[in-house]
Design an enzyme around this catalytic site. Structure first.
Site, short mmCIF file in Angstrom:
data_model
loop_
_atom_site.label_atom_id
_atom_site.label_comp_id
_atom_site.label_asym_id
_atom_site.label_seq_id
_atom_site.Cartn_x
_atom_site.Cartn_y
_atom_site.Cartn_z
N ARG A 24 6.15 -3.60 -11.14
CA ARG A 24 5.83 -4.94 -10.62
C ARG A 24 6.23 -6.04 -11.61
O ARG A 24 5.54 -7.03 -11.77
CB ARG A 24 4.34 -5.05 -10.27
CG ARG A 24 3.87 -4.01 -9.26
CD ARG A 24 4.36 -4.24 -7.86
NE ARG A 24 3.70 -5.34 -7.20
CZ ARG A 24 2.57 -5.23 -6.50
NH1 ARG A 24 1.97 -4.09 -6.40
NH2 ARG A 24 2.05 -6.26 -5.91
N ARG A 28 4.40 -12.34 -9.12
CA ARG A 28 3.60 -13.54 -9.23
C ARG A 28 3.32 -14.04 -10.63
O ARG A 28 2.88 -15.17 -10.79
CB ARG A 28 2.28 -13.34 -8.49
CG ARG A 28 2.49 -13.30 -7.00
CD ARG A 28 1.25 -12.80 -6.31
NE ARG A 28 0.90 -11.47 -6.80
CZ ARG A 28 -0.23 -10.85 -6.53
NH1 ARG A 28 -1.13 -11.44 -5.80
NH2 ARG A 28 -0.45 -9.65 -6.98
N ARG A 37 9.58 -18.43 -4.29
CA ARG A 37 8.87 -17.66 -3.28
C ARG A 37 8.34 -18.53 -2.13
O ARG A 37 8.42 -18.19 -0.98
CB ARG A 37 7.75 -16.91 -4.01
CG ARG A 37 6.71 -16.23 -3.20
CD ARG A 37 7.22 -14.94 -2.61
NE ARG A 37 6.13 -14.28 -1.90
CZ ARG A 37 5.73 -14.66 -0.69
NH1 ARG A 37 6.34 -15.64 -0.07
NH2 ARG A 37 4.73 -14.03 -0.09
N ASP A 73 9.09 -3.72 -0.95
CA ASP A 73 7.69 -3.27 -0.95
C ASP A 73 7.64 -1.88 -0.31
O ASP A 73 8.52 -1.53 0.49
CB ASP A 73 6.78 -4.24 -0.18
CG ASP A 73 5.31 -3.97 -0.49
OD1 ASP A 73 4.81 -4.49 -1.50
OD2 ASP A 73 4.68 -3.20 0.26
N TYR A 148 -2.54 3.37 4.03
CA TYR A 148 -2.48 2.02 4.61
C TYR A 148 -2.45 2.08 6.14
O TYR A 148 -3.10 1.30 6.82
CB TYR A 148 -1.25 1.24 4.10
CG TYR A 148 -1.44 0.72 2.70
CD1 TYR A 148 -2.43 -0.23 2.42
CD2 TYR A 148 -0.65 1.15 1.65
CE1 TYR A 148 -2.61 -0.71 1.13
CE2 TYR A 148 -0.81 0.67 0.35
CZ TYR A 148 -1.81 -0.26 0.10
OH TYR A 148 -1.99 -0.73 -1.16
O1 CP3 Z 1 8.72 -5.35 -9.72
C1 CP3 Z 1 8.46 -5.62 -8.54
O2 CP3 Z 1 7.66 -6.51 -8.19
C2 CP3 Z 1 9.23 -4.84 -7.54
C3 CP3 Z 1 8.81 -4.97 -6.18
C4 CP3 Z 1 7.54 -4.32 -5.68
C5 CP3 Z 1 6.63 -5.01 -4.82
N1 CP3 Z 1 5.74 -4.10 -4.35
C6 CP3 Z 1 6.71 -6.44 -4.45
C7 CP3 Z 1 5.44 -7.13 -4.13
C8 CP3 Z 1 7.10 -3.01 -5.80
C9 CP3 Z 1 7.65 -1.89 -6.64
C10 CP3 Z 1 5.97 -2.88 -4.93
C11 CP3 Z 1 5.30 -1.60 -4.71
C12 CP3 Z 1 3.99 -1.58 -4.04
N2 CP3 Z 1 3.54 -2.35 -3.02
C13 CP3 Z 1 3.02 -0.61 -4.32
C14 CP3 Z 1 3.17 0.48 -5.34
C15 CP3 Z 1 2.98 -0.04 -6.71
C16 CP3 Z 1 1.57 -0.25 -7.07
O3 CP3 Z 1 1.23 -1.39 -7.46
O4 CP3 Z 1 0.82 0.71 -7.03
C17 CP3 Z 1 1.92 -0.86 -3.48
C18 CP3 Z 1 0.62 -0.11 -3.47
C19 CP3 Z 1 2.27 -1.96 -2.64
C20 CP3 Z 1 1.46 -2.59 -1.57
C21 CP3 Z 1 1.22 -4.01 -1.94
N3 CP3 Z 1 2.13 -5.03 -1.71
C22 CP3 Z 1 0.11 -4.57 -2.63
C23 CP3 Z 1 -1.13 -3.81 -3.07
C24 CP3 Z 1 0.38 -5.95 -2.81
C25 CP3 Z 1 -0.45 -6.99 -3.54
C26 CP3 Z 1 -1.14 -7.94 -2.63
C27 CP3 Z 1 -1.62 -9.16 -3.40
O5 CP3 Z 1 -1.14 -10.26 -3.11
O6 CP3 Z 1 -2.48 -8.98 -4.31
C28 CP3 Z 1 1.64 -6.21 -2.22
C29 CP3 Z 1 2.34 -7.50 -2.20
C30 CP3 Z 1 3.50 -7.62 -3.13
N4 CP3 Z 1 4.51 -6.72 -3.19
C31 CP3 Z 1 3.75 -8.68 -4.05
C32 CP3 Z 1 4.99 -8.38 -4.66
C33 CP3 Z 1 5.73 -9.21 -5.65
C34 CP3 Z 1 2.89 -9.92 -4.27
C35 CP3 Z 1 2.68 -10.77 -3.09
C36 CP3 Z 1 3.70 -11.85 -2.77
O7 CP3 Z 1 4.53 -12.26 -3.60
O8 CP3 Z 1 3.63 -12.29 -1.61
#
Ligand code: CP3
Length: 345
Positions: A24, A28, A37, A73, A148
């Site tokens: 990640r 953010r 974004r 994602d 999920y």
């Molecule tokens: O480095 C990176 O950011 C690469 C991209 C990436 C994202 N999600 C972008 C994202 C990766 C590798 C993921 C994987 C992901 N997504 C996982 C596995 C990794 C982990 O953390 O265990 C999981 C469980 C998800 C599901 C998911 N998507 C969650 C739990 C969230 C967070 C929600 C929040 O806002 O707290 C997301 C959203 C998400 N995916 C964001 C990003 C950058 C943030 C929200 C946004 O920018 O709108």
């Protein structure tokens, strides 16, 4: 690229520096990410190749990490199939009509990457033309995706998921089989498009006992890695809270095992196979500590990781928290790159 420190370490070969990237790393915590974004679902941003490529590059430019990870994602493939998933800021993936009955299997048809998510290959194409470090592709593992789809959103107890698993194992295994097929297709398409390594995120699998992992999860996850065996790219297997199942996760056909922060790396070394590399495992909350504390904690991880052999990639034990200060990550990369394996022991 063949001299990439990251790819060498994944193969258990000695590299010029200890390679580092962060789960990640795009996201953010970066002001330049927030500027790009704006509003709207992250799933909309991911569908725009120029934007997704730019966001992937941001942490590479700022931190000088040894690998990029595709901005996407884990729910992208099932969302592209029309399962009805959205990502709600601050919550995570939310499913309007959760998976509950046999009829729902029909909502998980085979993925056709060039039709269902052509933007992924396009984004990868832009990136490999630009990047000087390897690009990591990724997907969610069947269990984490299933959680999920069945829960309808994030869960603490995984009650619905486990109720399905224990109550209707036949339907559970069919669901896992569908997700394994979709995930394999998505990952193969990323490799065909040019990613040089892949990571399977089984983020929530640490909520299962070793016996349940063996019975209900291992077969589908093994199917995903087996489907990637001929591709010749390093495969990374990662989950959180996996101390009691790391041996089973390492029994998969993978080159690298990702370790969360609860498991000391020398202990992890005894649980994985000798040729496998380790990746991890600084507690992400250490980034919130003052630099001298962070430096001490990171040095301890580096010392532990490098003591286990050349197959070692520095990372956090889970993703970067949004409240992390980018300056701390910059300092951390410098610390890892300045590390001399024989000094400071
Ligand atoms: O480095 C990176 O950011 C690469 C991209 C990436 C994202 N999600 C972008 C994202 C990766 C590798 C993921 C994987 C992901 N997504 C996982 C596995 C990794 C982990 O953390 O265990 C999981 C469980 C998800 C599901 C998911 N998507 C969650 C739990 C969230 C967070 C929600 C929040 O806002 O707290 C997301 C959203 C998400 N995916 C964001 C990003 C950058 C943030 C929200 C946004 O920018 O709108």
């Amino acid at each position: 690229m063949t001299t990439s420190a990251f790819l060498r370490a994944c193969r258990g070969r000695r590299a010029s520096v200890v390679p580092v990237w962060f789960m990640r790393q795009a996201g953010r915590s970066l002001p330049e990410y927030r500027a790009l974004r704006r509003s709207g679902s992250i799933l909309e941003v991911i569908r725009q190749p120029d934007l997704a490529a730019e966001i992937t590059l941001q942490p590479v430019r700022r931190y000088g990490v040894d690998a990029a990870i595709l901005y996407s994602d884990i729910v992208v493939p099932v969302s592209a199939l029309g399962f009805g998933v959205d990502i709600v800021p601050g919550i995570g993936p939310v499913v309007a009509e959760p998976f509950a009955t046999e009829g729902d299997l029909g909502r998980l048809r085979d993925l056709v990457p060039e039709v269902d998510l052509p933007w992924v290959a396009e984004t990868i194409g832009i990136l490999i033309a630009e990047l000087e470090v390897p690009l990591i592709g990724f997907a969610g593992a069947p269990f984490t995706l299933a959680s999920y789809l069945v829960e309808g959103g994030p869960s603490r107890s995984f009650a619905r998921t486990k109720a399905l698993m224990y109550g209707n194992p036949d339907l559970w295994h069919r669901l896992m089989g569908r997700l394994a097929a979709i995930t394999s297709t998505a990952l193969r398409a990323q490799v065909d498009a040019g990613v040089q390594a892949v990571q399977l995120f089984d983020s929530w699998v640490g909520n299962l006992s070793p016996e349940d992992y063996r019975l209900y999860v291992a077969p589908a996850t093994e199917q995903v890695f087996a489907a990637m065996a001929d591709l010749g790219v390093p495969r990374i297997h990662f989950g959180v809270g996996t101390g009691e199942i790391l041996d089973q996760m390492a029994a998969c056909d993978v080159e690298v095992v990702g370790v969360d922060w609860r498991v000391p790396l020398p202990r992890a070394r005894t649980l994985v196979r000798p040729h496998q590399a380790l990746q991890g495992n600084l507690d992400p909350t250490a980034l919130l500590a003052p630099w001298p504390v962070l430096r001490t904690m990171a040095t301890s991880v580096l010392r532990a990781g490098t003591s286990t052999g050349p197959g070692y990639v520095f990372n956090l034990g889970h993703g970067v928290l949004p409240e992390s200060d980018p300056a701390q990550l910059e300092r951390l990369v410098d610390l890892v790159h300045g590390w001399e394996p024989d000094a400071g022991r």
